[in-house]
Design a protein around this motif. Structure first.
Motif, PDB file in Angstrom:
ATOM      1  N   ARG A  73     -14.672 -40.309   5.059  1.00  0.00           N
ATOM      2  CA  ARG A  73     -15.446 -41.422   4.509  1.00  0.00           C
ATOM      3  C   ARG A  73     -14.687 -42.142   3.397  1.00  0.00           C
ATOM      4  O   ARG A  73     -15.242 -42.981   2.710  1.00  0.00           O
ATOM      5  N   GLY A  74     -13.408 -41.820   3.229  1.00  0.00           N
ATOM      6  CA  GLY A  74     -12.657 -42.404   2.139  1.00  0.00           C
ATOM      7  C   GLY A  74     -13.051 -41.753   0.813  1.00  0.00           C
ATOM      8  O   GLY A  74     -13.711 -40.725   0.774  1.00  0.00           O
ATOM      9  N   GLU A 120     -16.258 -49.078  -7.213  1.00  0.00           N
ATOM     10  CA  GLU A 120     -16.666 -48.484  -5.944  1.00  0.00           C
ATOM     11  C   GLU A 120     -16.126 -47.070  -5.786  1.00  0.00           C
ATOM     12  O   GLU A 120     -16.781 -46.199  -5.191  1.00  0.00           O
ATOM     13  N   LEU A 121     -14.952 -46.807  -6.304  1.00  0.00           N
ATOM     14  CA  LEU A 121     -14.340 -45.491  -6.182  1.00  0.00           C
ATOM     15  C   LEU A 121     -14.951 -44.472  -7.140  1.00  0.00           C
ATOM     16  O   LEU A 121     -14.884 -43.268  -6.886  1.00  0.00           O
ATOM     17  N   LEU A 164     -10.548 -46.504  -0.171  1.00  0.00           N
ATOM     18  CA  LEU A 164     -11.943 -46.702   0.226  1.00  0.00           C
ATOM     19  C   LEU A 164     -12.141 -46.526   1.725  1.00  0.00           C
ATOM     20  O   LEU A 164     -13.174 -46.028   2.170  1.00  0.00           O
ATOM     21  N   LEU A 195     -13.062 -52.712  -7.164  1.00  0.00           N
ATOM     22  CA  LEU A 195     -12.697 -51.577  -6.324  1.00  0.00           C
ATOM     23  C   LEU A 195     -12.775 -50.264  -7.104  1.00  0.00           C
ATOM     24  O   LEU A 195     -13.217 -49.239  -6.581  1.00  0.00           O
ATOM     25  N   ARG A 224     -14.758 -43.422  -1.610  1.00  0.00           N
ATOM     26  CA  ARG A 224     -15.826 -44.175  -2.257  1.00  0.00           C
ATOM     27  C   ARG A 224     -16.762 -43.203  -2.984  1.00  0.00           C
ATOM     28  O   ARG A 224     -17.324 -42.279  -2.397  1.00  0.00           O
ATOM     29  N   GLY A 225     -16.927 -43.417  -4.270  1.00  0.00           N
ATOM     30  CA  GLY A 225     -17.777 -42.527  -5.061  1.00  0.00           C
ATOM     31  C   GLY A 225     -17.204 -41.143  -5.262  1.00  0.00           C
ATOM     32  O   GLY A 225     -17.936 -40.224  -5.624  1.00  0.00           O
TER      33      GLY A 225
END
Length: 281
Positions: free
Chosen positions: A12-13, A61-62, A5, A58, A15-16
């Motif tokens: 931005r990692g 979120e990913l 994340l 988590l 995420r999503g």
């Protein structure tokens, strides 16, 4: 997962950014005792749920907005994990409770029916928008007459149902661990809920069945596993499979502002004579 994340090297990692997650969370809170009447350890169950809830948060979120997650909760914890998933994703995002037929357990002396199935919970991050591809199985696979004559190859193909009795739970190869997830199980999941080039993740990867299924089907993949022996087995299988060049990374726990975190300790390319990038993530 937290590192994915927030990792600055990923900008931005992620995420999503993950299209499909498979989560294997089996747990059997049984304390030793009378073999005919084992006791359920409710304290251990509460500890198990307390551990997996942050991980499932988590994972959500990913997941991409069109992403899906399949959770194998284990027989004992399934009702409780179902409640957690309903709370995290919403009841409307619970798509299927898939029944996977496995070899029956020994139920002698227990005064009940032998358990011969496991459950997979299929959820989407968004109930209305998701990746989906029809997959097929033999017409007999979900029927109520398993004794019907004819092999699965001879039966007509139909759209896959939510009862999967055509995937052998022990069909992982001679001499291999009986606890290994069948490749066919993960291939069906990856085929149904991702497209070519999609990113598939398994954070309890075991011997790498999810990564292998993703590589065979032209998906990118992330596989995480804490057990060193399982990691070695997964690496061997991926190399034998010819799963494209992939990076094996080790993480170290470090303290960061706001709590615990992780940093990259080592990174190695496999196979060593191949160039990045290709199939794996």
């Amino acid at each position: 997962m937290a590192a994915l994340l927030a990792d600055s090297r990923l900008r931005r990692g992620l995420r999503g950014g993950i299209d499909l997650i498979y989560a294997d969370l089996p747990f059997d809170p049984v304390r030793p005792g009378d073999a005919a009447r084992p006791r359920r350890d409710t304290t251990a169950l509460a500890t198990h749920l307390a551990a997996i809830v942050p991980r499932l948060c988590l994972m959500r979120e990913l997941l991409a907005n069109t992403g899906s997650i399949y959770v194998r909760p284990g027989r004992c914890a399934a009702p409780y994990v179902k409640l957690v998933l309903d709370e995290l994703f919403g009841r409307d995002c619970g798509i299927n409770d898939i029944v996977w037929t496995v070899a029956p357990e020994e139920a002698a002396g227990r005064q009940r029916f032998a358990t011969a199935h496991e459950v997979l919970f299929f959820y989407r991050k968004n109930a209305d928008v998701a990746i989906w591809n029809d997959v097929f199985q033999g017409a007999r696979a979900g029927s109520r007459d398993p004794g019907e004559a004819g092999s699965p190859e001879e039966m007509p193909r139909v759209r896959c149902r939510d009862v999967w009795s055509d995937i052998d739970a022990t069909g992982t190869g001679a001499g291999e661990s009986p606890s290994r997830r069948p490749d066919a199980l993960l291939e069906r999941i990856v085929s149904a809920s991702s497209t070519a080039g999609a990113l598939v993740a398994d954070f309890t990867a075991g011997s790498g069945a999810t990564a292998i299924a993703a590589a065979r089907l032209g998906r990118r993949w992330i596989a995480c596993e804490a057990d060193r022996m399982a990691c070695a087995d997964a690496r061997r299988r991926l190399i034998v499979e010819g799963a494209g060049p992939f990076l094996r990374s080790s993480l170290s726990r470090v303290r960061v502002a706001g709590g615990a975190g992780a940093s990259l300790r080592s990174c190695r390319l496999f196979p060593a004579d191949r160039r990045w990038p290709a199939g794996g993530a």
